[in-house]
Motif scaffolding. Sequence first.
Motif, PDB file in Angstrom:
ATOM      1  N   ARG A 165       0.836  -1.205   0.000  1.00  0.00           N
ATOM      2  CA  ARG A 165       0.000   0.000   0.000  1.00  0.00           C
ATOM      3  C   ARG A 165       0.871   1.255   0.000  1.00  0.00           C
ATOM      4  O   ARG A 165       1.819   1.362   0.782  1.00  0.00           O
ATOM      5  N   ASP A 166       0.513   2.180  -0.876  1.00  0.00           N
ATOM      6  CA  ASP A 166       1.240   3.442  -0.995  1.00  0.00           C
ATOM      7  C   ASP A 166       0.186   4.552  -1.051  1.00  0.00           C
ATOM      8  O   ASP A 166      -0.386   4.812  -2.108  1.00  0.00           O
ATOM      9  N   GLY A 167      -0.112   5.133   0.100  1.00  0.00           N
ATOM     10  CA  GLY A 167      -1.209   6.108   0.159  1.00  0.00           C
ATOM     11  C   GLY A 167      -2.520   5.403  -0.119  1.00  0.00           C
ATOM     12  O   GLY A 167      -2.838   4.396   0.517  1.00  0.00           O
ATOM     13  N   ALA A 168      -3.264   5.923  -1.124  1.00  0.00           N
ATOM     14  CA  ALA A 168      -4.526   5.276  -1.496  1.00  0.00           C
ATOM     15  C   ALA A 168      -4.336   4.375  -2.711  1.00  0.00           C
ATOM     16  O   ALA A 168      -5.298   3.945  -3.337  1.00  0.00           O
ATOM     17  N   TRP A 170      -1.548   1.223  -4.748  1.00  0.00           N
ATOM     18  CA  TRP A 170      -0.787  -0.001  -4.448  1.00  0.00           C
ATOM     19  C   TRP A 170       0.340  -0.161  -5.450  1.00  0.00           C
ATOM     20  O   TRP A 170       0.153   0.059  -6.644  1.00  0.00           O
ATOM     21  N   PRO A 189       2.692   3.062  -8.702  1.00  0.00           N
ATOM     22  CA  PRO A 189       1.389   2.866  -8.035  1.00  0.00           C
ATOM     23  C   PRO A 189       0.255   2.664  -9.040  1.00  0.00           C
ATOM     24  O   PRO A 189       0.227   3.292 -10.095  1.00  0.00           O
ATOM     25  N   LEU A 199      -8.543  -0.887   1.448  1.00  0.00           N
ATOM     26  CA  LEU A 199      -8.120   0.429   1.936  1.00  0.00           C
ATOM     27  C   LEU A 199      -8.719   0.692   3.316  1.00  0.00           C
ATOM     28  O   LEU A 199      -8.156   1.426   4.127  1.00  0.00           O
ATOM     29  N   ARG A 203      -3.019  -0.093   6.409  1.00  0.00           N
ATOM     30  CA  ARG A 203      -2.392   1.226   6.552  1.00  0.00           C
ATOM     31  C   ARG A 203      -1.304   1.384   5.500  1.00  0.00           C
ATOM     32  O   ARG A 203      -0.841   0.390   4.928  1.00  0.00           O
ATOM     33  N   ASP A 204      -0.886   2.617   5.299  1.00  0.00           N
ATOM     34  CA  ASP A 204       0.211   2.894   4.388  1.00  0.00           C
ATOM     35  C   ASP A 204       1.380   1.970   4.724  1.00  0.00           C
ATOM     36  O   ASP A 204       1.727   1.810   5.896  1.00  0.00           O
ATOM     37  N   GLY A 205       1.974   1.341   3.710  1.00  0.00           N
ATOM     38  CA  GLY A 205       3.130   0.474   3.946  1.00  0.00           C
ATOM     39  C   GLY A 205       2.769  -0.981   4.205  1.00  0.00           C
ATOM     40  O   GLY A 205       3.658  -1.832   4.253  1.00  0.00           O
ATOM     41  N   ASP A 206       1.485  -1.282   4.384  1.00  0.00           N
ATOM     42  CA  ASP A 206       1.077  -2.684   4.567  1.00  0.00           C
ATOM     43  C   ASP A 206       1.155  -3.447   3.249  1.00  0.00           C
ATOM     44  O   ASP A 206       0.930  -2.872   2.182  1.00  0.00           O
TER      45      ASP A 206
END
Length: 352
Positions: A165-168, A170, A189, A199, A203-206
């Motif tokens: 995950r990178d913000g909203a 992937w 992304p 989403l 979380r971001d980075g998951d």
Amino acid sequence: MTPLGRLLLRQIAAQGPLSVAEYMATCLLHPEHGYYTTHDPLGGTGDFITAPEISQVFGELIGLCLAQAWLDRGAPSPFVLAELGPGRGTLMADALRATRDVPGFHAAMQVHLVELSPVLRAAQADRLAGFAPRWHDSVADLPDLPLFLIANEFLDALPVRQFLRDGAAWRERVIGMRDDTLAFGLTDPTQPAALTPRLANTRDGDMVETCAPAVALAQHVGGRITAQGGVALFIDYGSAQSLGDTFQAVHHHRKVPPLHLPGQCDLTAHVAFAPLAEAAECAATLTDQGAFLERLGSGPRHGALARGKTEAQIETLIAAHRRLTHPTEMGQLFKVLALFCDNGPAPAGTKA
Ligand code: SAH
């Protein structure tokens, strides 16, 4: 570098990086160099050991659970007793021995095995001679009959894609080339629609993993069960929802980095069961393996086997029961996804 590693590097140089799923599928099933195509991975001299190889009780209880489910559904005749990825045929052999005395069960059954590995098909033929099993490459080739199906440690071998995950958005984890060796990388992304629901619970980075072949399989099996009746038990390590990097390689009972020795290690990922239950569109339960086996009588059955045995043999039986059921061993990590038609109760052991 293994021969398959060299082949993959050439392919990447020509066509660009591979998804984790493409890498996994090639390493496991390449016709010439694939892990399952060329190895018997099971047992002490192999790379890993599975529940049916730990104790005969595992296959016995699963056989009886399926026979009870068959009785509960009016003992349809004929019916298909199917296994996906039967390994050495141990689970099925134990299930067949345990169900010998269930009236009408063997007379009504047709044994069908879904297996791609020629090495393991030969082991299964040896082990199950006398039951006239038939082999298939895919579950789609099973006959249209009531279906009673088991798959132990099958789903974990199906190829997964990984997304960070990178913000909203992937980034997909891919396998490319760095300094003439295989190396992980990330795509730009993207926003795959299938990941939008995640989403809400990441979380971001998951990292999350998707397994399209497992979802398609669950949908297919659920459809058959709804149309023709039956029960399917999928047993594997995993959790309801995928979260985190679970892509792993095992070589001679030890974890190794997944890009080492392509074609010579077992590659797996944890199974995410909730998307499978949803895709099946039939009744479903998810139960810890430990609870399932305890309810079916793993303790008393191991106890019965211990009667008249030497102290060392009794120790082995106690250890086997513990390994299969204890929460710190396989009891909690491994889960039983039961899919079933609702003209009968949930399979024995799957509900408290
Ligand atoms: N169920 C056995 C073996 C587990 S190992 C046991 O519990 O001991 C995984 C099994 O699935 C092997 O038999 C392997 O050859 C088979 N397999 C893996 N991917 C497959 C696929 N895509 N189609 C059919 N069989 C597959």
